[in-house]
Design a protein around this motif. Structure first.
Motif, PDB file in Angstrom:
ATOM      1  N   VAL A   1       0.839  -1.196   0.000  1.00  0.00           N
ATOM      2  CA  VAL A   1       0.000   0.000   0.000  1.00  0.00           C
ATOM      3  C   VAL A   1       0.876   1.248   0.000  1.00  0.00           C
ATOM      4  O   VAL A   1       1.771   1.396   0.843  1.00  0.00           O
ATOM      5  CB  VAL A   1      -0.950   0.001   1.212  1.00  0.00           C
ATOM      6  CG1 VAL A   1      -1.751   1.303   1.258  1.00  0.00           C
ATOM      7  CG2 VAL A   1      -1.893  -1.205   1.140  1.00  0.00           C
TER       8      VAL A   1
ATOM      9  N   GLY B   1      -2.557   4.330  -3.607  1.00  0.00           N
ATOM     10  CA  GLY B   1      -3.269   3.084  -3.875  1.00  0.00           C
ATOM     11  C   GLY B   1      -2.413   1.877  -3.595  1.00  0.00           C
ATOM     12  O   GLY B   1      -1.515   1.913  -2.749  1.00  0.00           O
ATOM     13  N   VAL B   2      -2.641   0.799  -4.338  1.00  0.00           N
ATOM     14  CA  VAL B   2      -2.023  -0.498  -4.081  1.00  0.00           C
ATOM     15  C   VAL B   2      -1.118  -0.868  -5.249  1.00  0.00           C
ATOM     16  O   VAL B   2      -1.518  -0.789  -6.413  1.00  0.00           O
ATOM     17  CB  VAL B   2      -3.104  -1.586  -3.884  1.00  0.00           C
ATOM     18  CG1 VAL B   2      -2.478  -2.945  -3.670  1.00  0.00           C
ATOM     19  CG2 VAL B   2      -4.005  -1.213  -2.718  1.00  0.00           C
TER      20      VAL B   2
ATOM     21  N   SER C   1      -6.373  -1.929  -6.252  1.00  0.00           N
ATOM     22  CA  SER C   1      -6.779  -1.022  -5.179  1.00  0.00           C
ATOM     23  C   SER C   1      -8.242  -1.226  -4.813  1.00  0.00           C
ATOM     24  O   SER C   1      -8.607  -1.303  -3.633  1.00  0.00           O
ATOM     25  CB  SER C   1      -6.535   0.433  -5.606  1.00  0.00           C
ATOM     26  OG  SER C   1      -5.157   0.688  -5.810  1.00  0.00           O
TER      27      SER C   1
ATOM     28  N   ILE D   1      -8.681   4.132   0.452  1.00  0.00           N
ATOM     29  CA  ILE D   1      -8.032   3.673  -0.775  1.00  0.00           C
ATOM     30  C   ILE D   1      -8.837   4.094  -1.998  1.00  0.00           C
ATOM     31  O   ILE D   1      -8.281   4.555  -3.005  1.00  0.00           O
ATOM     32  CB  ILE D   1      -7.839   2.147  -0.732  1.00  0.00           C
ATOM     33  CG1 ILE D   1      -6.757   1.791   0.291  1.00  0.00           C
ATOM     34  CG2 ILE D   1      -7.466   1.596  -2.111  1.00  0.00           C
ATOM     35  CD1 ILE D   1      -6.616   0.318   0.566  1.00  0.00           C
TER      36      ILE D   1
END
Length: 353
Positions: free
Chosen positions: A243, A248-249, A263, A282
């Protein structure tokens, strides 16, 4: 789209009514007259992402468009219950068969039925679901995992993917829910679901090592194998590795690339284990750099270069976002499918095998 979007798709800081409508329109604009939903116009369709986009349309009340997507799957199913990995304008462009692609129809069909209450359609498409999951169950490996792929020559690999098997577990549980509703018991699916769930939750060594991919991190949660303390512990373990606060991811842990699909899916997994505040955070982050003015979503963002990459806006990214928002908004069908609370578990495995 003629009707206003449902309130379940409105989320402060993520989507207002106009924005939600734009995102729904962005998926509808890509759907072909035969019901197919490709990644974007001119690109290929794969059965998993096609189904995810159809589920998103159901959250918006676009039930006819979603049904058309499932009818496309029915029309293109192979005699053995599978689908090919990729199609362009109905023509096969990748003749491999990926098992999680083939299983996901069960998740979509159960979501569609919960969204519409249409028993007639469910009974009509039941043979499609049954053939698909019978195909999957026939590819079990020792210890419970499912072979992840059949090559073009029909040879099945003897390896399994954690992400794919987690998704297949979810599909088997949704398939068992359909079977129970239609009073069509499927004991082989029950056994397969129980052993697969046990393997995903307790035996990572039975799967290929894809630890650098964020999907292998959160999919055992998203696919319902892990809940409670075990799920939360897994999320906390690799939070800082995947993360990127404010962005975001990551798709992979060692690349400066955050992606909208991952995400939104992580947000959905977080919601499923009671971490809604982090889920909303997120979803808010990705609005800043992945949302296009027309409501569609870019696939990813390379933050070291401040660059969108690849330069494509995908229906499945928009679909994942809508499903996460719908769950947070309390959409009954989406809540039921992704919480897993009322999905049959299959035959619960108590031993080490």
């Amino acid at each position: 789209m003629t009707a206003a979007v449902p309130e379940v798709l409105l989320l402060d800081g993520v989507l207002d009514a106009e924005q939600a409508a734009g995102t729904v329109r962005s998926i509808l604009a890509e759907q072909r007259p035969d019901g197919a939903i490709p990644w974007f116009t001119g690109h290929h369709l794969d059965p998993w992402d096609h189904t995810e986009a159809a589920m998103a349309l159901d959250t918006a009340g676009e039930h006819a468009a979603a049904e058309a997507a499932y009818r496309w799957l029915a029309a293109h199913q192979n005699p053995d219950g599978s689908w090919y990995a990729a199609y362009v304008d109905g023509e096969v462009t990748d003749r491999a068969k990926e098992t999680n692609f083939c299983a996901y129809v069960a998740v979509g069909v159960w979501h569609h039925h919960l969204s519409t209450g249409d028993d007639t359609f469910l009974e009509w498409i039941w043979p499609v679901v049954r053939r698909a999951l019978d195909f999957i169950v026939g590819l079990r490996l020792p210890g419970g995992p499912i072979a992840w792929r059949l090559d073009e020559d029909g040879t099945a690999t003897d390896e399994a993917l954690l992400t794919g098997s987690s998704s297949i577990l979810h599909a088997l549980r949704c398939g068992l829910a359909i079977a129970a509703y239609l009073e069509e018991p499927q004991p082989d699916w029950e056994l397969a679901a129980g052993r697969l769930g046990h393997a995903v939750a307790h035996h990572p060594e039975r799967f290929l090592d894809k630890d650098r991919y964020s999907m292998d991190w959160y999919y055992p949660v998203l696919g319902t194998a892990l809940r409670g303390k075990a799920a939360l512990a897994r999320i906390e373990r690799d939070w800082d590795r995947f993360v990127v606060p404010g962005l975001g991811v990551r798709c992979v842990s060692d690349r400066p690339w955050v992606t909208g699909g991952e995400s939104a899916e992580l947000a959905l997994a977080l919601w499923a284990i009671g971490e809604s505040d982090r889920a909303v955070d997120i979803l808010r982050w990705i609005q800043k750099h992945l949302r296009h003015d027309d409501g569609s979503y870019w696939t990813g963002y390379v933050f070291e270069d401040d660059a969108i990459w690849p330069e494509e806006r995908t229906t499945w990214t928009a679909g994942a976002l809508l499903l996460a928002v719908a769950a947070l908004g309390g959409d009954p069908a989406t809540v039921a499918v992704f919480s897993g609370d009322d999905l049959p578990e299959g035959l619960v495995v108590q031993d080490c095998c």
